[in-house]
Write a protein that holds these residues in place. Structure first.
Motif: not given
Length: 545
Positions: A10-16, A83-86
């Motif tokens: 689904a490819y969530p829009l994540l900072i990683k 930090v947000p990637m965790m």
């Protein structure tokens, strides 16, 4: 609804996911700190993993808040990602607030880990007993930093922590609407208010900002051939989101540490910096510093935000070859809303008209639904004259103020975010901020724009800075007062009457109303600024009432 194959991702829009492109396209590109420390994107990726492992050992987990007090650095960039990637929340602490306000914001955000540069140890030492949620302090140090006596029980040192950690981390997938960042507005009244942004919002802001900056035919652009250096603090609105954009593009990035004028100009020269952003007061300071007198600035593109771009400053920058233009946004908007980029064909316009357009508040970015509404909420005419409040919708606007439902309801009254900025839109679609609601002056029954008068005053060759405020007047309701800082070479030759007559000339030609001519002009040594370099008009009104 679309149908999804069971195995489809689904490819969530994540900072990683912002790291995929630079690691594929430019893994060996440089990231530079103060001209001394040099990393590559590949090394940065490993350091992000090491940082996540280290923070995890000190208790960071999904939903934890991690606060950072550092200068603009490669470390801050690593925190923007790790930090947000965790699944944790990054709190970027405004180190220019008062100690009491810093303590309030850390407590309000519920930060459990505090990363603090040794330069800020005196502040943390003074507020340590007030910090209610911090369980672990981690020291950040630079070579050459002076030792400071303190009693803070540091759990770790940043570089030691990274060295003891593995260079690979399995960053998980989670809901893209997870909160990624929190920081605090620097209003001139009341306690700072927390705004927050999700992974989805920051990814969309990055993609849209990248598209907007790539769209002009020539000039006012940011592309893969650029070298990026922020001159807006990384604690302030994600440094306008530009570090994320620069990272996706895989460009060379330069982080200056503490803002010292000669160092900043030296980095522009030595590292080949071509793109920066800052408030007008910072650029004004840089142009006046001795180091800048002999440096070629003709390849430098600079976005001015955090306040109006005065015509005088724009001319001075253009005279040095700087491709200068304005941008607009707020803490609550993540921040980008508009950019004053020239449209195709603008190269045929005369110099004065080009300056006027570069100083406009700008054209809305893609996906930004921006309206000018009157007091009843109806749209006003786009004729460059009719004014109203700027209200907006975009997919990256903060959804409220942290733990403040009453202020959140006011911010989003009627389903649009209310900026409290008064503006108009011309026939070409350019937005022009006229004033803040709280700063606009009503004199003789007419609304007077303090920003417009400041810009006209800035055109006087002897003026360094100017602020226009309204003070009470029994006859006219309010009257504009101009506070002016002169350039050193003009201190003995320019009088208050000279400034008043300079503005009066614009009135006699019909460019401004006679009510806009300041009846009082005061030459001052300095103007009060907020913690992010904006004019502090509330303080100026109190000071000169």
């Amino acid at each position: 609804m679309i149908e999804s194959t069971q195995a489809a991702y689904a490819y969530p829009l994540l900072i990683k996911h912002l790291l995929h492109t630079p690691l594929a396209h430019a893994p060996d590109q440089e990231i530079v700190y103060r001209g001394d420390t040099r990393l590559t994107y590949r090394t940065m990726s490993e350091r992000i993993a090491r940082l996540a492992h280290g923070l995890g050992r000190h208790g960071a987990k999904m939903g934890s808040a991690v606060a950072v007090m550092d200068w603009d650095s490669h470390r801050y960039l690593e925190c923007y990602f790790a930090v947000p990637m965790m699944g944790a929340v990054l709190q970027t602490v405004n180190v220019r607030l008062s100690p009491a306000e810093i303590a309030y914001t850390i407590n309000h955000a519920g930060a459990q880990i505090l990363l603090v540069h040794t330069d800020f140890l005196p502040v943390v030492e003074a507020i340590r007993d007030q910090l209610e949620t911090v369980c672990a302090f981690i020291r950040i140090d630079d070579e050459g930093s002076e030792a400071v006596a303190h009693s803070i029980p540091f759990a770790d040192d940043y570089e030691t922590m990274l060295a003891a950690s593995a260079p690979v981390y399995d960053f998980p997938d989670f809901d893209e609407n997870t909160r990624a960042t929190t920081f605090y507005t620097t209003g001139t009244t009341g306690l700072p208010k927390g705004v927050y942004f999700s992974h989805r919002q920051l990814v969309l802001h990055t993609i849209t900002g990248m598209a907007a900056l790539a769209s002009p035919v020539s000039g006012q652009r940011f592309h893969r051939g650029d070298v990026y250096m922020p001159i807006t603090p990384m604690f302030h609105v994600h440094a306008w989101g530009m570090p994320y954009i620069a990272t996706v593009l895989g460009v060379k990035q330069v982080y200056p540490g503490r803002y010292l004028p000669d160092r900043l100009v030296g980095l522009v020269r030595d590292e080949g910096v071509t793109f920066s952003h800052c408030v007008g007061t910072i650029l004004h300071m840089l142009l006046d510093c001795p180091e800048a007198k002999t440096v070629d600035l003709s390849k430098w593109k600079v976005v001015i935000g955090g306040g109006a771009l005065p015509h005088g400053l724009a001319r001075a920058a253009l005279d040095r070859g700087i491709d200068i233009f304005a941008g607009y946004g707020m803490s609550e908007t993540g921040p980008l809303l508009t950019l004053a980029q020239l449209k195709p064909g603008s190269e045929t316009l005369d110099a004065d008209e080009q300056v006027r357009l570069r100083c406009k508040t700008g054209l809305p970015l893609p996906l930004v639904d921006l309206r000018i509404a009157d007091e009843e909420g109806a749209d006003v005419a786009h004729d460059g004259k009719a004014s109203g409040e700027v209200i907006v919708r975009a997919p990256w606007l903060t959804q409220g103020y942290l733990k403040n439902p009453e202020a959140s309801d006011q911010l989003w009254e009627g389903g649009h975010l209310h900026t409290q900025d008064i503006a108009n839109i011309d026939g070409q679609g350019y937005l022009q901020i006229v004033d803040r609601m709280k700063d606009v002056i009503k004199s003789g029954g007419e609304w007077v724009s303090s920003l417009a008068i400041e810009s006209l005053i800035s055109l006087h060759p002897g003026v360094s800075e100017a602020a226009v405020i309204g003070i009470s007047d029994a006859k006219w309701g309010e009257r504009p007062v101009a506070l002016v800082v002169l350039k050193p070479d003009f201190a003995l030759t320019v009088s208050e009457d000279d400034i008043r007559n300079h503005v009066l000339a614009f009135s006699t030609t019909g460019q401004i109303s006679k009510y806009a001519v300041p009846q009082v002009v005061k030459i001052v040594e300095r103007l009060e600024k907020t913690s992010v370099g904006k004019l502090n008009k509330k303080r100026l009104r109190e000071q000169f009432a």
